[in-house]
Design a protein around this motif. Structure first.
Motif, PDB file in Angstrom:
ATOM      1  N   ALA A  65      -0.096   3.151  -5.393  1.00 15.81           N
ATOM      2  CA  ALA A  65       0.591   1.884  -5.790  1.00 15.81           C
ATOM      3  C   ALA A  65       0.233   0.960  -4.525  1.00 15.81           C
ATOM      4  O   ALA A  65       0.218   0.930  -3.463  1.00 15.81           O
ATOM      5  CB  ALA A  65       2.175   2.187  -5.521  1.00 15.81           C
ATOM      6  N   HIS A  66      -0.457  -0.223  -5.012  1.00 14.12           N
ATOM      7  CA  HIS A  66      -1.425  -0.937  -4.184  1.00 14.12           C
ATOM      8  C   HIS A  66      -1.343  -2.336  -4.534  1.00 14.12           C
ATOM      9  O   HIS A  66      -0.715  -2.944  -5.258  1.00 14.12           O
ATOM     10  CB  HIS A  66      -2.888  -0.606  -4.074  1.00 14.12           C
ATOM     11  N   SER A  67      -1.886  -3.254  -3.450  1.00 13.79           N
ATOM     12  CA  SER A  67      -1.974  -4.573  -3.609  1.00 13.79           C
ATOM     13  C   SER A  67      -3.303  -5.253  -3.501  1.00 13.79           C
ATOM     14  O   SER A  67      -3.692  -6.293  -3.181  1.00 13.79           O
ATOM     15  CB  SER A  67      -1.171  -5.453  -2.506  1.00 13.79           C
ATOM     16  N   ALA A  68      -4.165  -4.354  -3.969  1.00 17.62           N
ATOM     17  CA  ALA A  68      -5.678  -4.803  -4.069  1.00 17.62           C
ATOM     18  C   ALA A  68      -6.019  -5.702  -4.740  1.00 17.62           C
ATOM     19  O   ALA A  68      -6.938  -6.476  -4.661  1.00 17.62           O
ATOM     20  CB  ALA A  68      -6.357  -3.421  -4.216  1.00 17.62           C
ATOM     21  N   LEU A  69      -5.269  -5.912  -5.926  1.00 18.04           N
ATOM     22  CA  LEU A  69      -5.514  -6.894  -7.025  1.00 18.04           C
ATOM     23  C   LEU A  69      -5.407  -8.297  -6.451  1.00 18.04           C
ATOM     24  O   LEU A  69      -5.947  -9.247  -7.043  1.00 18.04           O
ATOM     25  CB  LEU A  69      -4.456  -6.787  -8.159  1.00 18.04           C
ATOM     26  N   ILE A  70      -4.615  -8.390  -5.456  1.00 22.08           N
ATOM     27  CA  ILE A  70      -4.437  -9.862  -4.661  1.00 22.08           C
ATOM     28  C   ILE A  70      -5.902 -10.188  -4.422  1.00 22.08           C
ATOM     29  O   ILE A  70      -5.950 -11.501  -4.777  1.00 22.08           O
ATOM     30  CB  ILE A  70      -3.467  -9.767  -3.509  1.00 22.08           C
ATOM     31  N   ILE A 113      -9.740  -4.259  -0.301  1.00 20.75           N
ATOM     32  CA  ILE A 113      -9.589  -3.057   0.530  1.00 20.75           C
ATOM     33  C   ILE A 113      -8.257  -2.685   1.347  1.00 20.75           C
ATOM     34  O   ILE A 113      -7.818  -1.932   1.490  1.00 20.75           O
ATOM     35  CB  ILE A 113     -10.810  -2.817   1.358  1.00 20.75           C
ATOM     36  N   ALA A 114      -8.115  -4.224   2.057  1.00 29.79           N
ATOM     37  CA  ALA A 114      -6.699  -4.011   3.101  1.00 29.79           C
ATOM     38  C   ALA A 114      -5.451  -3.640   2.367  1.00 29.79           C
ATOM     39  O   ALA A 114      -4.829  -3.077   2.470  1.00 29.79           O
ATOM     40  CB  ALA A 114      -6.969  -5.158   3.534  1.00 29.79           C
ATOM     41  N   GLY A 115      -5.723  -4.380   0.927  1.00 27.30           N
ATOM     42  CA  GLY A 115      -4.485  -4.199   0.072  1.00 27.30           C
ATOM     43  C   GLY A 115      -4.353  -2.751  -0.516  1.00 27.30           C
ATOM     44  O   GLY A 115      -3.295  -2.262  -0.578  1.00 27.30           O
ATOM     45  N   THR A 116      -5.603  -2.077  -0.424  1.00 29.67           N
ATOM     46  CA  THR A 116      -5.481  -0.719  -0.953  1.00 29.67           C
ATOM     47  C   THR A 116      -4.871   0.137   0.058  1.00 29.67           C
ATOM     48  O   THR A 116      -3.965   1.062   0.168  1.00 29.67           O
ATOM     49  CB  THR A 116      -6.926  -0.188  -1.241  1.00 29.67           C
ATOM     50  N   TYR A 117      -5.305   0.001   1.224  1.00 27.49           N
ATOM     51  CA  TYR A 117      -5.005   0.755   2.458  1.00 27.49           C
ATOM     52  C   TYR A 117      -3.508   0.618   2.818  1.00 27.49           C
ATOM     53  O   TYR A 117      -2.734   1.261   3.447  1.00 27.49           O
ATOM     54  CB  TYR A 117      -5.888   0.495   3.675  1.00 27.49           C
ATOM     55  N   ALA A 118      -3.030  -0.758   2.667  1.00 19.74           N
ATOM     56  CA  ALA A 118      -1.538  -0.819   2.569  1.00 19.74           C
ATOM     57  C   ALA A 118      -0.657  -0.501   1.572  1.00 19.74           C
ATOM     58  O   ALA A 118       0.583  -0.849   1.517  1.00 19.74           O
ATOM     59  CB  ALA A 118      -1.444  -2.511   2.756  1.00 19.74           C
ATOM     60  N   GLY A 119      -1.195   0.337   0.708  1.00 16.44           N
ATOM     61  CA  GLY A 119      -0.600   0.708  -0.591  1.00 16.44           C
ATOM     62  C   GLY A 119       0.432   2.079  -0.057  1.00 16.44           C
ATOM     63  O   GLY A 119       0.341   2.503   0.927  1.00 16.44           O
TER      64      GLY A 119
END
Length: 596
Positions: free
Chosen positions: A85-90, A55-61
Motif C-alpha cells: 500500500a504505497h504513495s508511489a503514484l504521487i 520510489i520514495a513513495g514506494t519505500y514509505a508504503g
C-alpha cells in the motif's frame, strides 16, 4: 490492520514526502530543472526526479499480506502473497501533470522497474501500470495547457482515478485470485484517498513555490522601477558624474550592499561606501571589462585564501548599464561576503539592468525622433524662401529692361529681407512683432513690384505682440493672396491681414478678393505639396505642416471661398498671456518661454 489505520498511516508517510518535496523545491538546482522546458537533458532530469519521488513513495508504503501488515519505514522485497500500500503514484502522476506525457511515462518506468524489483503479487502489474498512468496523466494535462501549473482541484480529480486503474490492473494480471482480491480490498480505499489528496497537495506546493518566486521577482522589479524613476532623469544627458552620483546614492539607500560604484567605459565616475578604490585598478578588474564586453551581469567572489578586494569587501556583482550592443557603463554592487549575494540580489540586478537598458533605448529613440523632426522643420523652412526668392528675381529681371532704377531698389530691399530672414528663421518660434516686421519687409518689395495695382491692409489687435508664431508664416499666405488677388485683375487687388483674440486663442486671417481656388484644390491645399506655374501650394503646405508640428492640430490652416470672389485662409495660435516673451537683449531676436 483495519482500513482506517492503514489510511492514517499512508497519510502520515505522505506528509514526510511532502516535506521532502518542499525541501527539493528550494534547492536552486531543482528549481532550475523545474523552471526550464521539459525537453532534452532537462526532460530526462525531470523524469529521474519524479521517478525517485515515486520510489520514495514506494519505500514509505506499508507491506500488506492476507493476515498481516508491516509498517516499517524502509520496506524489504515482498513475498509472493504480499502487496504494497504505497504513495508511489504521487511522483508518477506529478511527472505527467507537470512535465508532460513523456516525462510522466519516464518517471513511471523508473518507479515501475523498482516495483518489479520489490516483487510481490502486484510486481508485474505495477511494472506495466506505472508508465501507463504517467503517460495518461501527461495526455490529460494537455487539456489544461493554458495553465502553467494545473489547479489543485483538477489534480485531485485526476489523482482519484490513477489508483483505481492500478488496482484494477493488479486484478487483471493475477486473474483475480482470491489472495489478490483480499489484498486489493485492503489497500484500495487507502491508496485512492492518499494518492488523490497527495497529488493535490503536491501540486499546490509546486504552485506556491512558483508564485513565491514570481512575487519575489515582482518585488525586485518594483524596487528596480522605484530606483530607476529617481535615476533616469539624470541619465537623459548620458552617463556622466552627476548621473553616476545620483545612481550610487539611490542604490545605497535601497539595497543592502556595502558599497556601490558606477563607471562609464573608461573610468570610475562615482563610489559610495568605505574608502574609495583607485579608478585605474577598478577599471582593470577582469569582471568589469567582461561585463562591458559581453553586456551581461558578472559576479566576483573571494575564494579560499585569496585576498579581499579592498576595504574588507569580498564579493561583487557587476551590472552593465545601457541599451543593446555595448553598454555605456557598469554598476558595481560590493558585499563583505559572497553569502550576501542571494538570488534576490541577482533578480534585482537583472531587472534593473533590463529596465535601464530599455529606458535608455527609448530616450535615445526619442532624441533621434526629435532631431529628425527638427531637421524636417528646417528643411520645410528652407523651401519657403527660395520659392519667394525665385518670384522676386523674376520680377527684377523684368524690371531691369523697363525700369532699371526700380530694379536696383528692389534688389537692395530683397537683400535686406533675406538678411533678416537668415537670422530669424533659426528658431522654431518667434514673437509676433518680429513676424510682422518680416512681413512688412516683404510688403515693401511687393509695393515696389506692383505699384498701385495692389492694396495690402494689416490689422493687429493691441497686446498680441508677444504671441509666438513659427517664422515666415504670414508671408507665404500673403504671397498666396497676392497671386490670386492679381491673377484675374489688372488692378484693384486687395489682401487683408487681420489678427485678433478669439477666446483663449489668437485668430489670424489672410483674405484676398481674387478669383478663388477651384474646389478640387481647395481641400488639398496645405495637406499635400502643390507645385506649378503661378502656384504657392508648396510654401502653403510647408506653413501648414510647421504650424501643426509646433503648435498642434488646432493651429492647422483652414481654407474657404469668400462670397463674391476671393479666398480666406485662417489659423489660430495659443494666447499664452505672457507665457512667452522676447528676449530683448538677444541680438538674434530669439523667442524664449518663461514662467507665466
Amino acid at each position: 490492520m483495519v482500513i482506517e489505520q492503514l489510511t492514517l498511516l499512508l497519510f502520515e508517510r505522505m506528509g514526510m514526502l511532502l516535506v521532502l518535496m518542499f525541501g527539493l523545491t528550494h534547492i536552486p538546482f531543482v528549481r532550475r530543472v523545474l523552471d526550464r522546458p521539459a525537453r532534452g537533458w532537462n526532460g530526462g532530469l525531470l523524469a529521474v526526479l519524479f521517478g525517485l519521488l515515486g520510489i520514495a513513495g514506494t519505500y514509505a508504503g506499508v507491506v500488506v499480506g492476507p493476515d498481516t501488515a508491516k509498517a516499517s519505514f524502509l520496506a524489504a522485497p515482498l513475498g509472493p502473497e504480499e502487496m504494497m500500500a504505497h504513495s508511489a503514484l504521487i511522483g508518477v502522476v506529478l511527472g505527467g501533470l507537470l512535465g508532460g506525457a513523456f516525462i510522466g511515462a519516464g518517471a513511471g518506468a523508473i518507479t515501475g522497474l523498482h516495483a518489479m524489483y520489490m516483487g510481490g503479487i502486484a510486481g508485474e502489474s505495477l511494472g506495466v501500470s506505472m508508465p501507463l498512468l504517467g503517460l495518461l496523466a501527461g495526455l490529460i494535462a494537455r487539456f489544461f495547457h493554458e495553465e502553467r501549473i494545473i489547479a489543485p482541484p483538477k489534480a485531485l480529480f485526476i489523482g482519484v482515478f490513477a489508483p483505481i486503474l492500478q488496482t484494477g490492473l493488479v486484478l487483471v494480471f493475477t486473474t483475480s485470485s482470491p489472495v489478490s482480491i483480499v489484498l486489493v480490498n485492503k489497500v484500495g480505499i487507502p491508496m485512492v484517498l492518499a494518492s488523490s489528496v497527495g497529488v493535490c497537495l503536491f501540486v499546490a506546493l509546486v504552485r506556491a513555490a512558483f508564485r513565491e518566486e514570481e512575487r519575489a521577482g515582482a518585488l525586485q522589479m518594483q524596487r528596480a522601477f522605484a530606483i530607476a524613476e529617481r535615476v533616469l532623469p539624470h541619465l537623459k544627458e548620458g552617463m556622466n558624474e552627476s548621473a553616476a552620483r545620483a545612481t550610487a546614492a539611490a542604490l545605497m539607500r535601497e539595497l543592502e550592499a556595502d558599497a556601490v560604484g558606477v563607471t562609464d567605459r573608461d573610468r570610475l565616475l562615482a563610489y559610495r561606501g568605505p574608502g574609495r578604490p583607485d579608478s585605474e585598478a577598478f577599471m582593470a578588474e577582469a569582471s568589469v571589462q567582461d561585463a562591458l564586453r559581453t553586456n551581461r551581469i558578472r559576479t566576483l567572489a573571494r575564494k579560499g585564501q585569496q585576498p579581499r578586494m579592498f576595504n574588507d569587501l569580498g564579493a561583487a556583482v557587476f551590472v552593465p548599464l545601457g541599451g543593446p550592443g555595448q553598454p555605456s557603463g557598469v554598476l558595481a554592487l560590493y558585499f563583505r561576503s559572497p553569502k550576501q549575494i542571494r538570488k534576490i540580489e541577482l533578480e534585482f540586478a537583472s531587472g534593473f539592468s533590463r529596465l535601464i537598458a530599455s529606458q535608455l533605448t527609448m530616450m535615445q529613440a526619442e532624441k533621434l525622433e526629435k532631431m529628425g523632426r527638427d531637421a524636417e522643420l528646417r528643411a520645410m523652412q528652407a523651401q519657403i524662401h527660395p520659392h519667394f526668392l525665385f518670384n522676386t528675381l523674376n520680377s527684377i529681371v523684368t524690371l531691369i529692361r523697363i525700369d532699371p532704377e526700380n530694379a536696383r531698389q528692389l534688389t537692395v530691399q530683397l537683400a535686406q529681407f533675406m538678411r533678416s530672414s537668415l537670422t530669424m528663421t533659426q528658431y522654431p518660434l518667434i514673437p509676433l512683432y518680429r513676424e510682422m516686421e518680416h512681413l512688412n519687409a516683404y510688403l515693401t518689395i511687393i509695393r515696389a513690384r506692383f505699384d498701385d495695382r495692389l492694396v495690402v491692409e494689416c490689422s493687429v489687435e493691441p497686446g498680441l505682440e508677444q504671441v509666438m508664431v513659427p517664422p515666415s508664416t504670414l508671408q507665404p499666405l500673403v504671397e498666396n493672396g497676392v497671386q490670386h488677388g492679381l491673377r484675374s485683375k489688372g488692378s484693384g487687388g486687395v489682401v487683408r491681414v487681420e489678427l485678433k483674440r478669439a477666446g483663449d486663442r489668437v485668430r489670424a486671417t489672410v483674405e484676398d478678393n481674387g478669383s478663388g481656388i477651384p474646389p478640387d484644390l481647395l481641400r488639398l491645399l496645405g495637406e499635400i505639396p502643390i507645385s506649378g506655374s503661378g502656384s504657392t501650394g508648396l510654401g502653403v503646405h510647408n506653413v501648414n505642416q510647421r504650424l501643426k508640428a509646433l503648435l498642434g492640430a488646432d493651429a492647422a490652416l483652414r481654407f474657404e471661398d469668400v462670397p463674391g470672389g476671393g479666398t480666406r485662409v485662417s489659423f489660430t495660435l495659443p494666447d499664452d498671456k505672457g507665457g512667452y516673451r522676447a528676449d530683448e537683449t538677444d541680438d538674434s531676436h530669439r523667442g524664449r518661454r518663461t514662467a507665466g
